[in-house]
Design an enzyme around this catalytic site. Structure first.
Site, PDB file in Angstrom:
ATOM      1  N   LYS A 133     -13.259   5.386 -37.153  1.00 57.07           N
ATOM      2  CA  LYS A 133     -12.961   5.158 -38.568  1.00 57.07           C
ATOM      3  C   LYS A 133     -13.287   3.725 -38.993  1.00 57.07           C
ATOM      4  O   LYS A 133     -13.839   3.499 -40.072  1.00 57.07           O
ATOM      5  CB  LYS A 133     -11.478   5.457 -38.833  1.00 57.07           C
ATOM      6  CG  LYS A 133     -11.082   5.345 -40.291  1.00 57.07           C
ATOM      7  CD  LYS A 133      -9.623   5.721 -40.455  1.00 57.07           C
ATOM      8  CE  LYS A 133      -9.194   5.600 -41.913  1.00 57.07           C
ATOM      9  NZ  LYS A 133      -7.762   5.965 -42.093  1.00 57.07           N
ATOM     10  N   ARG A 164      -7.923  10.279 -33.002  1.00 57.11           N
ATOM     11  CA  ARG A 164      -7.907  11.156 -34.169  1.00 57.11           C
ATOM     12  C   ARG A 164      -8.602  12.463 -33.770  1.00 57.11           C
ATOM     13  O   ARG A 164      -9.450  12.480 -32.888  1.00 57.11           O
ATOM     14  CB  ARG A 164      -8.630  10.506 -35.348  1.00 57.11           C
ATOM     15  CG  ARG A 164      -7.987   9.198 -35.807  1.00 57.11           C
ATOM     16  CD  ARG A 164      -8.807   8.519 -36.879  1.00 57.11           C
ATOM     17  NE  ARG A 164      -8.193   7.280 -37.322  1.00 57.11           N
ATOM     18  CZ  ARG A 164      -8.367   6.095 -36.747  1.00 57.11           C
ATOM     19  NH1 ARG A 164      -9.181   6.005 -35.700  1.00 57.11           N
ATOM     20  NH2 ARG A 164      -7.762   5.014 -37.193  1.00 57.11           N
ATOM     21  N   TYR A 220       5.747   1.967 -34.838  1.00 52.63           N
ATOM     22  CA  TYR A 220       6.225   2.633 -33.621  1.00 52.63           C
ATOM     23  C   TYR A 220       7.133   1.728 -32.777  1.00 52.63           C
ATOM     24  O   TYR A 220       7.685   2.178 -31.782  1.00 52.63           O
ATOM     25  CB  TYR A 220       5.030   3.050 -32.766  1.00 52.63           C
ATOM     26  CG  TYR A 220       4.059   3.957 -33.464  1.00 52.63           C
ATOM     27  CD1 TYR A 220       4.324   5.315 -33.621  1.00 52.63           C
ATOM     28  CD2 TYR A 220       2.858   3.471 -33.973  1.00 52.63           C
ATOM     29  CE1 TYR A 220       3.430   6.162 -34.270  1.00 52.63           C
ATOM     30  CE2 TYR A 220       1.945   4.307 -34.618  1.00 52.63           C
ATOM     31  CZ  TYR A 220       2.240   5.645 -34.760  1.00 52.63           C
ATOM     32  OH  TYR A 220       1.353   6.464 -35.397  1.00 52.63           O
ATOM     33  N   HIS A 235      -6.078  -0.099 -34.386  1.00 51.45           N
ATOM     34  CA  HIS A 235      -5.585  -0.682 -35.628  1.00 51.45           C
ATOM     35  C   HIS A 235      -6.047  -2.132 -35.763  1.00 51.45           C
ATOM     36  O   HIS A 235      -5.887  -2.917 -34.828  1.00 51.45           O
ATOM     37  CB  HIS A 235      -4.049  -0.654 -35.671  1.00 51.45           C
ATOM     38  CG  HIS A 235      -3.479   0.720 -35.790  1.00 51.45           C
ATOM     39  ND1 HIS A 235      -2.206   1.047 -35.382  1.00 51.45           N
ATOM     40  CD2 HIS A 235      -4.019   1.873 -36.275  1.00 51.45           C
ATOM     41  CE1 HIS A 235      -1.975   2.331 -35.619  1.00 51.45           C
ATOM     42  NE2 HIS A 235      -3.059   2.850 -36.158  1.00 51.45           N
ATOM     43  N   ARG A 263      -1.692  12.218 -32.531  1.00 51.19           N
ATOM     44  CA  ARG A 263      -1.854  10.755 -32.432  1.00 51.19           C
ATOM     45  C   ARG A 263      -0.492  10.067 -32.499  1.00 51.19           C
ATOM     46  O   ARG A 263      -0.208   9.147 -31.729  1.00 51.19           O
ATOM     47  CB  ARG A 263      -2.771  10.302 -33.567  1.00 51.19           C
ATOM     48  CG  ARG A 263      -3.118   8.823 -33.603  1.00 51.19           C
ATOM     49  CD  ARG A 263      -4.248   8.641 -34.616  1.00 51.19           C
ATOM     50  NE  ARG A 263      -4.436   7.286 -35.069  1.00 51.19           N
ATOM     51  CZ  ARG A 263      -5.204   6.385 -34.466  1.00 51.19           C
ATOM     52  NH1 ARG A 263      -5.819   6.698 -33.336  1.00 51.19           N
ATOM     53  NH2 ARG A 263      -5.359   5.173 -34.958  1.00 51.19           N
ATOM     54  N   HIS A 319      -2.756  14.781 -37.148  1.00 55.02           N
ATOM     55  CA  HIS A 319      -2.327  13.413 -36.831  1.00 55.02           C
ATOM     56  C   HIS A 319      -1.047  13.395 -36.001  1.00 55.02           C
ATOM     57  O   HIS A 319      -0.717  12.375 -35.411  1.00 55.02           O
ATOM     58  CB  HIS A 319      -2.125  12.612 -38.114  1.00 55.02           C
ATOM     59  CG  HIS A 319      -3.128  11.522 -38.292  1.00 55.02           C
ATOM     60  ND1 HIS A 319      -4.485  11.721 -38.101  1.00 55.02           N
ATOM     61  CD2 HIS A 319      -2.991  10.215 -38.614  1.00 55.02           C
ATOM     62  CE1 HIS A 319      -5.119  10.596 -38.321  1.00 55.02           C
ATOM     63  NE2 HIS A 319      -4.253   9.663 -38.633  1.00 55.02           N
TER      64      HIS A 319
END
Length: 326
Positions: free
Chosen positions: A216, A193, A304, A295, A272, A269
């Site tokens: 995050k 990020r 993706y 994640h 990313r 973003h």
């Protein structure tokens, strides 16, 4: 508990509201400072001995913040947002508040904001009730448990082509802030990020990898990079402390000059998304990508998967018609 650290400072580590409550850790120069913090939290605990059943919703939210919310990474933002929700609701008593009232509020609010915003507000208020019930500080029911969030269509994730990447980096390199291109390259090389890359410390950039901490979700990520990139970044960076100046504004201007059109909300973003998309298009593994992006839920990374050149190639091999014509 207060203990002395090897560097001479003192660490406070305790659970002021019991083992089911938040853990408080602070490091200060003196034992006295740690003791003052401990006393402050214990004083809050005594103040909270009054049942929350008769509190107004604003007091209820403040109670949640004192016993739990203050430990969250985005605690100030969450408190401000939740208090504003309460103000718009008219600050009723927490125990009298009903799902029907929130449903009416939500109906009116949808005329002003997006479904995503409404869903966030629903989760924020639901979490306040749930946490105080869990800590036995509220004896009523959670009215928000009856409110379901709205289903939101999955957004298309935009990514840059190699031509667009070259064009954007060219614009970044001519920015007044000479760190803009470095941070953009770091995001493209590691899937970080923007803030993770922009706030990187010198100790986190090694010869062949980058260590992202304070992320995050609170997890540390270690991403391999080429030594050539590491040397380039160090050549532009400050020698100690933070490596780069804040340069998001300069990046936004570079995107505008490049005339690349991006979907709303994907300004930084997109780097990313570009990393993740090219990783899959070049044959990368989806589980490896999950770890690289940090994640916790594979479903997020699966957005993706369709970009992989081998995605679903084996479907015909497993069909019941395999090898036969009917």
């Amino acid at each position: 508990m207060i203990r002395k650290l090897p560097d001479g400072r003192y660490e406070l580590d305790f659970y002021p509201f019991g083992s089911s409550g938040p853990r408080i850790k602070r490091i200060r120069k003196t034992r006295k400072e740690c003791k003052e913090i401990e006393t402050e939290f214990l004083s809050k605990k005594r103040q909270l001995s009054t049942p929350a059943d008769n509190m107004r919703l604003s007091e209820f939210v403040q109670l949640w913040y004192n016993v739990h919310g203050c430990t969250l990474k985005d605690h100030k933002y969450r408190l401000t947002r939740t208090i504003r929700i309460v103000e718009r609701l008219g600050d009723p008593r927490a125990i009298d508040f009903t799902a029907a009232e929130f449903a009416h509020y939500r109906e009116q609010r949808l005329k002003e904001v997006s479904i995503n915003t409404i869903n966030h507000e629903t989760r924020y208020l639901r979490a306040v009730y749930a946490e105080l019930i869990r800590l036995d500080l509220f004896t009523g029911d959670n009215p928000m448990s009856k409110i379901r969030t709205f289903k939101v269509d999955e957004r298309e994730l935009s990514y840059l082509t190699k031509v667009q990447i070259a064009r954007l980096l060219e614009e970044c390199d001519i920015s007044r802030n000479n760190h803009t291109g470095a941070v953009a390259r770091l995001c493209l090389a590691t899937g970080a990020r923007w803030n993770e890359a922009n706030r990187l410390m010198s100790s986190q950039l090694l010869e062949d990898r980058v260590v992202y901490a304070g992320t995050k979700n609170g997890r540390v990520r270690v991403i391999p990079i080429r030594p050539k990139l590491s040397a380039y970044l160090r050549g532009l960076a400050f020698p100690q402390g933070r490596l780069f100046d804040d340069c998001y504004a300069a990046f936004r201007q570079a995107v505008q000059r490049s005339e690349i059109i991006l979907p709303d909300g994907q300004m930084s973003h997109v780097l990313r998304h570009t990393f993740a998309s090219h990783f899959m298009m070049n044959g990368g593994d989806i589980l490896v990508l999950q770890r690289l992006l940090g994640h916790t839920d594979l479903k997020v990374t699966m957005r993706y998967a369709h970009l992989s050149p081998r995605y679903m190639d084996t479907v015909p091999d497993f069909s019941p018609l395999n090898g036969a014509l009917i």
